[in-house]
Enzyme design. Structure first.
Site, mmCIF file in Angstrom:
data_model
loop_
_atom_site.group_PDB
_atom_site.id
_atom_site.type_symbol
_atom_site.label_atom_id
_atom_site.label_comp_id
_atom_site.label_asym_id
_atom_site.label_seq_id
_atom_site.Cartn_x
_atom_site.Cartn_y
_atom_site.Cartn_z
ATOM 1 C CG ASP A 61 80.609 28.874 -8.416
ATOM 2 O OD1 ASP A 61 81.348 28.817 -9.418
ATOM 3 O OD2 ASP A 61 80.901 28.363 -7.322
ATOM 4 C CG ASP B 157 84.333 25.743 -11.535
ATOM 5 O OD1 ASP B 157 84.572 25.543 -10.334
ATOM 6 O OD2 ASP B 157 84.316 24.850 -12.394
ATOM 7 C CD GLU C 192 88.589 26.314 -8.645
ATOM 8 O OE1 GLU C 192 88.697 25.478 -7.750
ATOM 9 O OE2 GLU C 192 87.825 26.138 -9.625
ATOM 10 C CG HIS D 212 82.911 23.919 -2.967
ATOM 11 N ND1 HIS D 212 83.544 25.114 -3.237
ATOM 12 C CD2 HIS D 212 82.854 23.262 -4.149
ATOM 13 C CE1 HIS D 212 83.845 25.159 -4.523
ATOM 14 N NE2 HIS D 212 83.442 24.045 -5.105
ATOM 15 C CG ASP D 213 86.416 22.142 -4.548
ATOM 16 O OD1 ASP D 213 85.367 21.479 -4.626
ATOM 17 O OD2 ASP D 213 86.728 23.034 -5.366
HETATM 18 C C1 GLC Z 1 86.192 23.578 -9.266
HETATM 19 C C2 GLC Z 1 85.103 23.452 -8.225
HETATM 20 C C3 GLC Z 1 84.888 21.996 -7.943
HETATM 21 C C4 GLC Z 1 84.455 21.334 -9.222
HETATM 22 C C5 GLC Z 1 85.452 21.583 -10.346
HETATM 23 C C6 GLC Z 1 84.857 21.251 -11.668
HETATM 24 O O1 GLC Z 1 87.412 23.136 -8.807
HETATM 25 O O2 GLC Z 1 85.434 24.186 -7.093
HETATM 26 O O3 GLC Z 1 83.953 21.795 -6.926
HETATM 27 O O4 GLC Z 1 84.326 19.970 -9.031
HETATM 28 O O5 GLC Z 1 85.830 22.930 -10.428
HETATM 29 O O6 GLC Z 1 83.852 22.161 -11.981
#
Ligand code: GLC
Length: 578
Positions: free
Chosen positions: A100, A200, A257, A332-333
């Site tokens: 990650d 991320d 992402e 995980h979100d």
């Molecule tokens: C992404 C991650 C999340 C995190 C955010 C800030 O969305 O998946 O868990 O809080 O970025 O890094």
């Protein structure tokens, strides 16, 4: 297009949330040796790539998505040597490690003085003053975790930007030193043996440098959602192409992402096969079907017609435009998918998990399985109150929404708790359920960092691995099908059928002489399905690939079949063999 093959198009990814996977030393926090002890489990499932949420040194304000040292491991997770052993263990079993990479922001270090050499690595702006002479942030952008996206620094009389928590300042990608540092980090880890990155919120790295105010979409708040000024911004392709060059050198995997962008034509500019940027992206349209952005806690029911429209648009667009989909229903979100999209009721739960596995796992793209999804794990129990939650987004929302605005309103609080139990990020962060021992076999210590779900005695890995009726073995079967019929499932086309049907989601995959029908019932009721004419030959002459309930599918004289509650199956017709 089918001619552009790639190893990552034929792969499946498994996501591990390190703090909640397996604890080897009894401190209540999962760790890398714990992960190493379960590599055979991952191999049995049949995944190819294993993505770990961040394990780097971090104060853990946002569970490691706030990195303070990109070259050190967060001590509770283990050591650099553990990481080497993890990579070796994965590679020995034919799997690869995906890291990650969190580089839109860092943890809040180095913002003490204007002379600090790292000051320009972040985004600083002077205050604005309103008509009363009061100091105000440079613009009205809202942070993802509540409040203004700007934090004032007394010592230097400037604000810095943080699109997430106050402790997660955004990096200034306009500064070439920042970009060079990110490239160095990538090379260091690739040289170490990681096979690629999950990046991320990578579509937020290029901001509109005029930092304009966002239009007012929420009149009740001084802070507004400014995503259009920092998602897929002006220099995104230049920055991603720099990353793409490094990825290409190592033939590395990549998934970015990309929240807030709902147009596949925009995303394909980042993931098109010949763009030299990323391999694929997580888009959020399915996740947002029941949660209007920017807040995920407002009640909204998802509609089958919308799900069909979204899935089909992305499936078709990426296929026709040489892009690639990252397929996911959980991470995980997110809340657990059986609770959001199917039925967690005891009599339907296993069917639900298998139905969603069929629905997702046979689409065009690279599937991502989030830890516990392969067991049909569910959201937190109804008994959980706010004190049990650990996630900063959830707790900030509670503070802002309830404690500040609805402190006296118990009815509203109860409704909000219900939403939190459905959608809080903690839902996916409960300890993995390994067996029916204390704490679900997650830890031998006295207390896991977050509570274990109440259903672990029944819902756990030990009860499922090797049990042919289990959700685990069903997922394994889906992943084997993807391998056995690689051309069809990795490179085949997609076509939605019976679009108006509000209960069933049915689609075809086709490649050469092969056509597969995938049929899924998202409801708790039995549905009579009038079989469309193009499906008749498949049902009549095809072979069954997978089914989640043993059930007669012969077409009755009125041209219908009966589809059981939460039923799913896939049937393959090979034209050359009929
Ligand atoms: C992404 C991650 C999340 C995190 C955010 C800030 O969305 O998946 O868990 O809080 O970025 O890094």
């Amino acid at each position: 297009m089918p001619e552009n093959t790639a190893w990552w198009k034929e792969s499946t990814v498994y996501q591990i949330y390190p703090s909640s996977f397996k604890d080897s030393n009894g401190d209540g926090i999962g760790d890398i040796p714990g992960i190493i002890s379960e590599l055979d489990y991952l191999q049995k499932l049949g995944v190819d790539l294993v993505w770990l949420s961040p394990i780097l040194q971090s104060p853990q304000v946002d569970m490691g998505y706030d990195v303070s040292d990109y070259y050190a491991i967060h001590p509770p997770y283990g050591t650099m040597e553990d990481v080497d052993n993890l990579i070796k263990g994965l590679n020995a079993r034919g799997m690869k490690y995906i890291m990650d990479l969190v580089v839109n922001h860092t943890s809040d270090q180095s913002r003490s003085s204007k002379e600090n050499p790292y000051r320009d690595w972040y985004i600083w702006k002077p205050p604005r003053y309103d008509e009363h002479g009061n100091r105000q942030p440079p613009n009205n952008w809202i942070a993802a975790f509540e409040g203004s996206a700007w934090e004032y620094d007394e010592a230097t009389d400037e604000y810095y930007l943080h699109l997430f928590a106050v402790e997660q300042p955004d990096l200034n990608w306009e500064n070439p030193k920042v970009r060079a540092a990110v490239h160095d980090i990538m090379r260091y880890w690739l040289d170490k043996g990681v096979s690629g990155f999950r990046m991320d919120v990578i579509n937020m790295i290029s901001k509109d440098q005029s930092f304009p105010d966002a239009p007012i979409t929420n009149p009740n708040s001084p802070w507004q959602h400014g995503a259009q000024f920092y998602c897929n911004g002006p220099r995104i392709h230049e920055f991603l192409q720099d990353l793409g060059k490094i990825l290409k050198e190592y033939d590395a995997f990549s998934v970015g992402e990309m929240p807030n962008v709902y147009d596949p034509a925009e995303i394909v500019k980042c993931v098109g096969f010949d763009r030299g940027e990323l391999a694929m992206a997580f888009q959020f349209e399915i996740m947002d079907l029941d949660q209007p952005a920017p807040t995920k806690f407002l009640p909204k029911k998802w509609e089958m017609s919308a799900l069909k429209e979204v899935v089909s648009r992305w499936q078709t667009f990426m296929y026709e435009n040489d892009g690639w989909n990252a397929l996911y229903l959980e991470n995980h979100d997110q809340g657990r998918s059986i609770c959001r999209f199917a039925s967690p009721k005891p009599e339907f739960r296993a069917y639900s998990a298998k139905m969603l596995a069929t629905f997702l796992g046979l689409q065009s793209g690279t599937p991502f399985v989030y830890q516990g999804q392969e067991l049909g794990l569910a959201n937190v129990p109804d008994s959980w109150g706010i004190d049990k939650f650990r996630d900063l987004e959830t707790l900030n929302y509670w503070k802002d929404e309830i404690l500040q605005h609805h402190a006296q309103d118990t009815e509203y609080q109860e409704m909000t708790m219900k939403e939190i139990r459905l959608k809080s990020r903690d839902n996916g962060r409960l300890p993995m359920q390994w067996n029916k021992e204390k704490f679900a076999g997650f830890t031998t210590g006295t207390e896991p960092w977050i509570g274990v779900n109440e259903d672990y005695e029944e819902w756990n890995a030990a009860a499922q691995v090797g049990n042919p009726d289990s959700v685990f073995e069903y997922w394994a079967q889906i992943l084997r099908l993807r391998k056995k019929y690689k051309n069809l499932f990795a490179y085949g086309s997609y076509k939605l059928i019976d679009e108006p049907n509000q209960d069933l989601f049915a689609y075809l995959r086709a490649y050469g002489d092969q056509t597969a029908l995938i049929l899924t019932n998202f409801t708790e009721k039995e549905v009579g399905w009038t079989v469309p004419s193009e499906v008749v030959p498949i049902l009549k002459g095809g072979t069954l690939l997978v089914e989640n309930r043993n059930h007669d599918r012969s077409i009755s004289s009125d041209g219908t079949i009966t589809v059981q509650p939460l039923e799913a199956f896939a049937v393959l017709l090979n034209k050359s063999s009929v």
